[in-house]
Design an enzyme around this catalytic site. Sequence first.
Site, PDB file in Angstrom:
ATOM      1  N   HIS A 127       2.130  22.656   7.510  1.00 43.06           N
ATOM      2  CA  HIS A 127       3.462  22.195   7.144  1.00 43.06           C
ATOM      3  C   HIS A 127       4.232  23.338   6.510  1.00 43.06           C
ATOM      4  O   HIS A 127       4.022  23.682   5.349  1.00 43.06           O
ATOM      5  CB  HIS A 127       3.337  21.022   6.169  1.00 43.06           C
ATOM      6  CG  HIS A 127       4.620  20.314   5.887  1.00 43.06           C
ATOM      7  ND1 HIS A 127       5.576  20.062   6.849  1.00 43.06           N
ATOM      8  CD2 HIS A 127       5.107  19.798   4.726  1.00 43.06           C
ATOM      9  CE1 HIS A 127       6.585  19.404   6.298  1.00 43.06           C
ATOM     10  NE2 HIS A 127       6.325  19.243   5.019  1.00 43.06           N
ATOM     11  N   ASP A 169       3.235  21.634  13.002  1.00 45.11           N
ATOM     12  CA  ASP A 169       3.561  20.955  11.750  1.00 45.11           C
ATOM     13  C   ASP A 169       3.219  19.462  11.858  1.00 45.11           C
ATOM     14  O   ASP A 169       3.722  18.767  12.734  1.00 45.11           O
ATOM     15  CB  ASP A 169       5.053  21.124  11.439  1.00 45.11           C
ATOM     16  CG  ASP A 169       5.395  20.788  10.000  1.00 45.11           C
ATOM     17  OD1 ASP A 169       4.937  19.744   9.517  1.00 45.11           O
ATOM     18  OD2 ASP A 169       6.127  21.566   9.371  1.00 45.11           O
ATOM     19  N   SER A 206      10.766  21.105   4.033  1.00 48.67           N
ATOM     20  CA  SER A 206      10.502  19.698   4.339  1.00 48.67           C
ATOM     21  C   SER A 206      11.754  18.866   4.053  1.00 48.67           C
ATOM     22  O   SER A 206      12.810  19.152   4.630  1.00 48.67           O
ATOM     23  CB  SER A 206       9.278  19.217   3.560  1.00 48.67           C
ATOM     24  OG  SER A 206       8.779  18.020   4.082  1.00 48.67           O
TER      25      SER A 206
END
Length: 515
Positions: free
Chosen positions: A484, A454, A236
């Site tokens: 994610h 995602d 991320s």
Amino acid sequence: MSRFVRWTAPAVAAGLLVAGCAGSSDDSSDDSKGTSAPPPAESSGGSASGLPSSLANQKLDWGDCEATDDAPAPGDEWRCATLKVPLDWAKPEGGTIDLALIRSEASGDDRIGSMLFNFGGPGSSGVSTLPAYASTASMLHERYDLVSWDPRGVGASEGIRCRSDREIQAAEAVDVSPDTSAEETAYFRDAADFGQGCEASTGKLLAHVSTADTARDMDLMRHVLGDAKTHYFGISYGTELGGVYAHLFPENVGRLVLDAVVDPSADAVGHAKNQTLGFQRALNDYLKSTGQNPEQGSRKIADLLRRIDAEPLATSGDRKLTQSLAFTGIVLPLYSKSSWPTLTAALESAEQGDGSALLALADSYNERDEAGRYTTTTHSQRVISCLDDKQRPTPEEAKKLLPEFEKISPVFGQFLGWDTAGWCHEWPVAGQFDTPEVSAPGAAPILVVGNTGDPATPYEGARRMADELGKGVGVMLTWKGEGHGAYGSGSDCVDSTINAYALDGTVPKDGEVCS
């Protein structure tokens, strides 16, 4: 108020069980088997020129790890230490701050070196998260020392707290999608108050918690750990950090994995649009899985949020479910397909007038315990991103953006549209860039992993990251899955490809697809 570029580790949120790789060329060809990344260097670490010897030659004193606000003390295989870094990298001979590190040494004999992990946020504690993530990274652990840290301004590394627990709870009543001038005034007053609280509690550190600062910390960490090259796994926001590191230190890039990729070409408004699109896509997929028409299902949820805005829902306790908390509670289960049934139950309860389940989900996302204590993750997230982001839309500019955001998503558009102005409103420190520079000419191949489902970091950003890293540097791997992040989420193809790259230096063909 919280932005939603946050990582939910696969150890907590399991993804789809997906197998099989599909490259764009004949599997029997030499190209489809990939090439080899440079072998890991075996010297005792690159130079740390320009630093005083007290920093460049420091020795880490590894000892027992203590419990943190986020997690109990890990087992005996984990050791913790403190690394000193300059407060201001432009003046490395000046004051220093301490960074908390955690490490577990490689379990096998054929050790490559250290692998650093950043789990995103920005603001997530690596010291708390890595022990829980170790089972996911068990193959990597055989040949790497697993290492993570609390970046500057996070957790045990001069962690920033801008508000008391009582003030955080009071702010839950603030309408994050204001409908009246009074609500708008309250919204922006709350935003300004948050920044003032950060400045009052943090002082000089507030101007030195940028992504570039942390990237420079990483290179000193590499040197002190004794590694000639940096091997790194970023998730991320950690992908943006990895890209910035590669740009600043291309010659020190070893094997870098970037999973759940932040779009480096997007400015602050672009990120908000990306997230609006990503969460609406995930919501559509969720609604389809329950047999609902996505357009009708989205309208139903948007209507529920409007009703909660007019009259917050009762819960099993003495707190009410506000619209802001309901929105956060809906967002959290979209991070992983395995959590979709939880979202179904929470929405059904809310439709019947009970907000308890959505409140529990919001508290989990906001890291609030049963005693009403909050961690500092969201504080750190905001101070880091506001120092990075130069773009600061005004309230008037945000209003003009709202129709575009609402067109992208009837559920998430209003919230994330207003957030473009509210997040860094009247922030006391100027931002550093519109978009991060991640070009890394001359760096070793970097594996960029994008997931088509995602919600927080939409798939398109991974291709843009691979392109901006540069030809021959950014290597794209696609997973056609949900949630994610891809590694450890159920795809044997993804896991084996990443493991082959990190452990053996096998670089897949750019554009390979796991489905």
